[in-house]
Write an enzyme that holds these catalytic residues in place. Structure first.
Site, PDB file in Angstrom:
ATOM      1  N   ARG A   1      -2.237  -5.821  -8.572  1.00 15.96           N
ATOM      2  CA  ARG A   1      -1.216  -6.833  -8.341  1.00 15.96           C
ATOM      3  C   ARG A   1      -1.231  -7.917  -9.397  1.00 15.96           C
ATOM      4  O   ARG A   1      -0.227  -8.314  -9.929  1.00 15.96           O
ATOM      5  CB  ARG A   1      -1.405  -7.486  -6.969  1.00 15.96           C
ATOM      6  CG  ARG A   1      -0.946  -6.635  -5.838  1.00 15.96           C
ATOM      7  CD  ARG A   1      -1.479  -7.113  -4.529  1.00 15.96           C
ATOM      8  NE  ARG A   1      -2.919  -6.949  -4.449  1.00 15.96           N
ATOM      9  CZ  ARG A   1      -3.638  -7.068  -3.350  1.00 15.96           C
ATOM     10  NH1 ARG A   1      -3.049  -7.399  -2.233  1.00 15.96           N
ATOM     11  NH2 ARG A   1      -4.929  -6.875  -3.357  1.00 15.96           N
TER      12      ARG A   1
ATOM     13  N   HIS B   1       0.842  -1.197   0.000  1.00 14.75           N
ATOM     14  CA  HIS B   1       0.000   0.000   0.000  1.00 14.75           C
ATOM     15  C   HIS B   1       0.886   1.259   0.000  1.00 14.75           C
ATOM     16  O   HIS B   1       0.636   2.200  -0.732  1.00 14.75           O
ATOM     17  CB  HIS B   1      -0.878   0.056   1.265  1.00 14.75           C
ATOM     18  CG  HIS B   1      -1.911  -1.023   1.367  1.00 14.75           C
ATOM     19  ND1 HIS B   1      -2.093  -1.769   2.505  1.00 14.75           N
ATOM     20  CD2 HIS B   1      -2.836  -1.471   0.487  1.00 14.75           C
ATOM     21  CE1 HIS B   1      -3.086  -2.616   2.325  1.00 14.75           C
ATOM     22  NE2 HIS B   1      -3.551  -2.472   1.117  1.00 14.75           N
TER      23      HIS B   1
ATOM     24  N   SER C   1      -2.801  -7.700   2.908  1.00  7.06           N
ATOM     25  CA  SER C   1      -3.011  -7.599   4.357  1.00  7.06           C
ATOM     26  C   SER C   1      -3.333  -8.970   4.940  1.00  7.06           C
ATOM     27  O   SER C   1      -2.918  -9.293   6.057  1.00  7.06           O
ATOM     28  CB  SER C   1      -4.155  -6.633   4.657  1.00  7.06           C
ATOM     29  OG  SER C   1      -3.850  -5.368   4.163  1.00  7.06           O
TER      30      SER C   1
ATOM     31  N   LYS D   1     -14.985  -8.617   4.257  1.00  4.99           N
ATOM     32  CA  LYS D   1     -14.043  -8.950   5.334  1.00  4.99           C
ATOM     33  C   LYS D   1     -14.735  -8.700   6.666  1.00  4.99           C
ATOM     34  O   LYS D   1     -14.714  -7.595   7.207  1.00  4.99           O
ATOM     35  CB  LYS D   1     -12.775  -8.106   5.196  1.00  4.99           C
ATOM     36  CG  LYS D   1     -12.042  -8.411   3.894  1.00  4.99           C
ATOM     37  CD  LYS D   1     -10.832  -7.531   3.678  1.00  4.99           C
ATOM     38  CE  LYS D   1     -10.244  -7.783   2.289  1.00  4.99           C
ATOM     39  NZ  LYS D   1      -9.194  -6.825   1.920  1.00  4.99           N
TER      40      LYS D   1
HETATM   41  P1  ADP Z   1      -5.861  -6.040   0.628  1.00  2.00           P
HETATM   42  O1  ADP Z   1      -6.599  -6.458   1.861  1.00  2.00           O
HETATM   43  O2  ADP Z   1      -5.964  -7.055  -0.483  1.00  2.00           O
HETATM   44  O3  ADP Z   1      -4.453  -5.626   0.865  1.00  2.00           O
HETATM   45  P2  ADP Z   1      -7.086  -3.372   0.401  1.00  2.00           P
HETATM   46  O4  ADP Z   1      -8.540  -3.184   0.261  1.00  2.00           O
HETATM   47  O5  ADP Z   1      -6.484  -2.935   1.669  1.00  2.00           O
HETATM   48  O6  ADP Z   1      -6.719  -4.868   0.036  1.00  2.00           O
HETATM   49  O7  ADP Z   1      -6.336  -2.660  -0.811  1.00  2.00           O
HETATM   50  C1  ADP Z   1      -6.540  -1.344  -1.195  1.00  2.00           C
HETATM   51  C2  ADP Z   1      -5.896  -1.107  -2.526  1.00  2.00           C
HETATM   52  O8  ADP Z   1      -4.500  -1.388  -2.442  1.00  2.00           O
HETATM   53  C3  ADP Z   1      -6.419  -1.992  -3.670  1.00  2.00           C
HETATM   54  O9  ADP Z   1      -6.425  -1.192  -4.844  1.00  2.00           O
HETATM   55  C4  ADP Z   1      -5.391  -3.077  -3.798  1.00  2.00           C
HETATM   56  O10 ADP Z   1      -5.330  -3.578  -5.110  1.00  2.00           O
HETATM   57  C5  ADP Z   1      -4.124  -2.280  -3.466  1.00  2.00           C
HETATM   58  N1  ADP Z   1      -3.071  -3.127  -2.942  1.00  2.00           N
HETATM   59  C6  ADP Z   1      -3.133  -3.988  -1.912  1.00  2.00           C
HETATM   60  N2  ADP Z   1      -1.945  -4.602  -1.724  1.00  2.00           N
HETATM   61  C7  ADP Z   1      -1.119  -4.113  -2.673  1.00  2.00           C
HETATM   62  C8  ADP Z   1       0.258  -4.372  -3.031  1.00  2.00           C
HETATM   63  N3  ADP Z   1       0.993  -5.294  -2.379  1.00  2.00           N
HETATM   64  N4  ADP Z   1       0.786  -3.676  -4.059  1.00  2.00           N
HETATM   65  C9  ADP Z   1       0.029  -2.785  -4.727  1.00  2.00           C
HETATM   66  N5  ADP Z   1      -1.250  -2.511  -4.467  1.00  2.00           N
HETATM   67  C10 ADP Z   1      -1.823  -3.152  -3.454  1.00  2.00           C
END
Ligand code: ADP
Length: 230
Positions: free
Chosen positions: A92, A17, A130, A41
């Site tokens: 991703r 993130h 996450s 979730k």
């Molecule tokens: P997650 O629980 O899968 O990490 P989130 O809802 O917190 O998902 O993710 C928010 C945004 O961040 C989404 O657009 C997701 O594609 C992006 N994201 C999550 N992890 C990564 C990563 N490792 N690299 C790039 N973008 C990410």
């Protein structure tokens, strides 16, 4: 467009993130990380307020990044920016693309002014989510390659709210061992203590009459801890 909204559940915020946030902050004048509920979730590790606090701690290094939270539709949230805003998402893999593409089209349908821009995940973080971090934390793994250093202890603490995990986690990190200068005899008493603890289902009652400094400190650190929610 001057403002980017980066939405997600961020439970917790990871280095993946943060990589997207850093790159977006170089492109846009203002980046708003918007922490939203996620119906998919049901058992988050952190409450929304806690996730906001963790994210604020992490993004304080970027002067043009702020953290906000919203309960409703993202397309409606974007309307609260009179100067206009664009959604930024990280991509991703193929699975991300299908979901995100659908979400972008739905948001456009609700708010025709709203565009979504995708930043490809950095290769070193394509595997990172996450959920993976939460699973690793449950085993007391080293989270340095996955999480911003400011929040590693918070995640370990929360993962360790399971008393059995706490004991194993602290033993793995050697802290319990060093604190108590335990011997093999102590190790044997600990391993016999764990099945007893499991049978009784709660560490608090298990440690009620224990007198060693290790169990005393475990007991006090657990007293303030909320129950596991994920
Ligand atoms: P997650 O629980 O899968 O990490 P989130 O809802 O917190 O998902 O993710 C928010 C945004 O961040 C989404 O657009 C997701 O594609 C992006 N994201 C999550 N992890 C990564 C990563 N490792 N690299 C790039 N973008 C990410």
């Amino acid at each position: 467009m001057k403002t980017a909204i980066y939405p997600g559940s961020f439970d917790p915020i990871t280095l993946g993130h943060l990589n997207i946030i850093r790159r977006a902050s170089g492109i846009f004048e203002r980046v708003v990380v918007c922490i939203m509920p996620n119906a998919g979730k049901l058992h988050p590790m952190f409450t929304r307020e806690e996730r906001v606090a963790l994210a604020r701690r992490v993004v304080s290094r970027f002067p043009n990044v702020e953290v906000d939270t919203f309960d409703g539709l993202l397309a409606e949230y974007a309307k609260t920016f009179p100067e206009g805003a664009v959604i930024v998402k990280g991509l991703r893999a193929n699975t991300d693309f299908e979901n995100e593409f659908q979400m972008a089209l739905i948001n456009k349908k609700i708010n025709p002014e709203l565009d979504t821009m995708f930043l490809t995940a950095s290769q070193k973080y394509t595997f990172l989510s996450s959920s993976v971090v939460k699973e690793l934390a449950g085993y007391g793994a080293d989270l340095t390659p996955f999480l911003p250093c400011e929040i590693i202890d918070d995640v370990h603490e929360r993962a360790a709210c399971d008393p059995i995990q706490t004991i194993f986690h602290r033993l793995r990190r050697n802290t319990l061992w060093e604190e108590t200068k335990w011997t093999t005899k102590s190790w044997n008493s600990l391993t016999s203590f764990i099945p007893w603890c499991r049978r009784h289902g709660a560490c608090r009652s298990a440690t009620k009459n224990a007198s060693s400094s290790a169990t005393r400190s475990l007991r006090s650190s657990m007293r303030s801890r909320p129950p596991c929610r994920w």
